[in-house]
Design a protein around this motif. Structure first.
Motif, PDB file in Angstrom:
ATOM      1  N   ARG A   3     -42.574   6.557 -52.732  1.00  0.00           N
ATOM      2  CA  ARG A   3     -41.796   7.667 -53.171  1.00  0.00           C
ATOM      3  C   ARG A   3     -42.047   8.302 -54.194  1.00  0.00           C
ATOM      4  O   ARG A   3     -43.049   8.339 -55.183  1.00  0.00           O
ATOM      5  CB  ARG A   3     -40.479   6.716 -53.806  1.00  0.00           C
TER       6      ARG A   3
ATOM      7  N   THR B 153     -45.695  10.198 -57.645  1.00  0.00           N
ATOM      8  CA  THR B 153     -45.637   9.172 -56.185  1.00  0.00           C
ATOM      9  C   THR B 153     -45.856   7.472 -56.034  1.00  0.00           C
ATOM     10  O   THR B 153     -47.170   6.982 -56.441  1.00  0.00           O
ATOM     11  CB  THR B 153     -45.705   9.825 -55.228  1.00  0.00           C
ATOM     12  N   VAL B 154     -44.863   7.128 -56.016  1.00  0.00           N
ATOM     13  CA  VAL B 154     -45.305   5.669 -56.139  1.00  0.00           C
ATOM     14  C   VAL B 154     -44.430   4.661 -54.664  1.00  0.00           C
ATOM     15  O   VAL B 154     -43.523   4.572 -54.134  1.00  0.00           O
ATOM     16  CB  VAL B 154     -44.944   4.733 -57.645  1.00  0.00           C
ATOM     17  N   GLY B 155     -45.717   4.287 -54.463  1.00  0.00           N
ATOM     18  CA  GLY B 155     -45.404   3.230 -53.164  1.00  0.00           C
ATOM     19  C   GLY B 155     -44.625   4.587 -52.300  1.00  0.00           C
ATOM     20  O   GLY B 155     -43.304   4.166 -51.333  1.00  0.00           O
TER      21      GLY B 155
ATOM     22  N   ASP C 289     -51.258   3.926 -56.436  1.00  0.00           N
ATOM     23  CA  ASP C 289     -51.097   3.158 -55.750  1.00  0.00           C
ATOM     24  C   ASP C 289     -51.105   1.500 -56.284  1.00  0.00           C
ATOM     25  O   ASP C 289     -50.880   1.062 -57.496  1.00  0.00           O
ATOM     26  CB  ASP C 289     -53.293   2.586 -55.205  1.00  0.00           C
ATOM     27  N   PRO C 290     -49.924   0.957 -55.077  1.00  0.00           N
ATOM     28  CA  PRO C 290     -49.088  -0.380 -55.446  1.00  0.00           C
ATOM     29  C   PRO C 290     -49.666  -0.944 -56.022  1.00  0.00           C
ATOM     30  O   PRO C 290     -49.438  -2.380 -56.490  1.00  0.00           O
ATOM     31  CB  PRO C 290     -48.565  -0.762 -53.790  1.00  0.00           C
TER      32      PRO C 290
END
Length: 195
Positions: A39, A35-37, A67-68
């Motif tokens: 998504r 999971t990135v941002g 984490d972003p």
């Protein structure tokens, strides 16, 4: 579409790293959610050690949340970015994925050589490496020069030595005022017949 592009990119890096595919083969059939941002990218691990689309009924064994802020730390190195990553799930798979992502590197020289030929590819790789080192160095020099100009020429900033001297002067003034205040209080509490 994004997931297939990300999988293709990761597989391109894995093609250049036999050691990573060997480690991933031990977990063939497993799936991980990345999971990135907000998504989510679901990655399956194929028998040959490459990433693939997992079977629709496969539940993820590991969840990796990037984490972003971690992306902002990538210029400081992969380890700096990995400090912002949360990994949960099956411990041995999580450990393997963490190790692979931390140590997976792009062999740009090999890709440049394949596209441009060995001689020009080598020169392109060296030029790109030089540029990658030069940009931060140039930025640091530019910042230092701007700071020096603003301090000495423009007098918009106070030099460190002057600021430290001013702080010391203020500390002494504060101490003197404190002593004077104590004296005044003592004089105010003194009895009138003792003067």
């Amino acid at each position: 579409m994004l997931s297939s592009a990300a999988t293709a990119t990761l597989n391109h890096l894995l093609a250049q790293a036999d050691w990573a595919r060997v480690r991933l083969r031990e977990h063939a059939g497993a799936a991980a959610d990345l999971t990135v941002g907000g998504r989510v990218l679901r990655l399956g691990i194929a028998a040959d050690g490459y990433f693939c689309a997992p079977a629709p009924d496969t539940a993820p064994s590991v969840a990796i949340v990037l984490d972003p802020a971690a992306l902002a730390k990538l210029p400081d190195g992969v380890d700096a970015a990995m400090s912002q990553v949360k990994i949960s799930g099956q411990a041995d798979l999580a450990d393997t994925l963490s190790f692979v992502f931390r140590h997976l590197r792009w062999d740009s020289e090999a890709d440049f050589a394949r596209l441009l030929g060995p001689v020009i590819g080598r020169r392109a790789h060296l030029a790109a490496a030089h540029l990658a080192r030069a940009v931060p160095e140039t930025g640091a020099r530019l910042a230092a020069n701007a700071g020096e100009y603003l301090t000495h020429e423009g007098r918009l900033l106070i030099p460190r030595k002057e600021l430290a001297a001013h702080a010391e002067h203020l500390r002494q003034l504060r101490d003197t005022m404190s002593r004077l205040d104590k004296r005044i209080k003592r004089l105010g509490t003194a009895t009138p017949g003792n003067d």
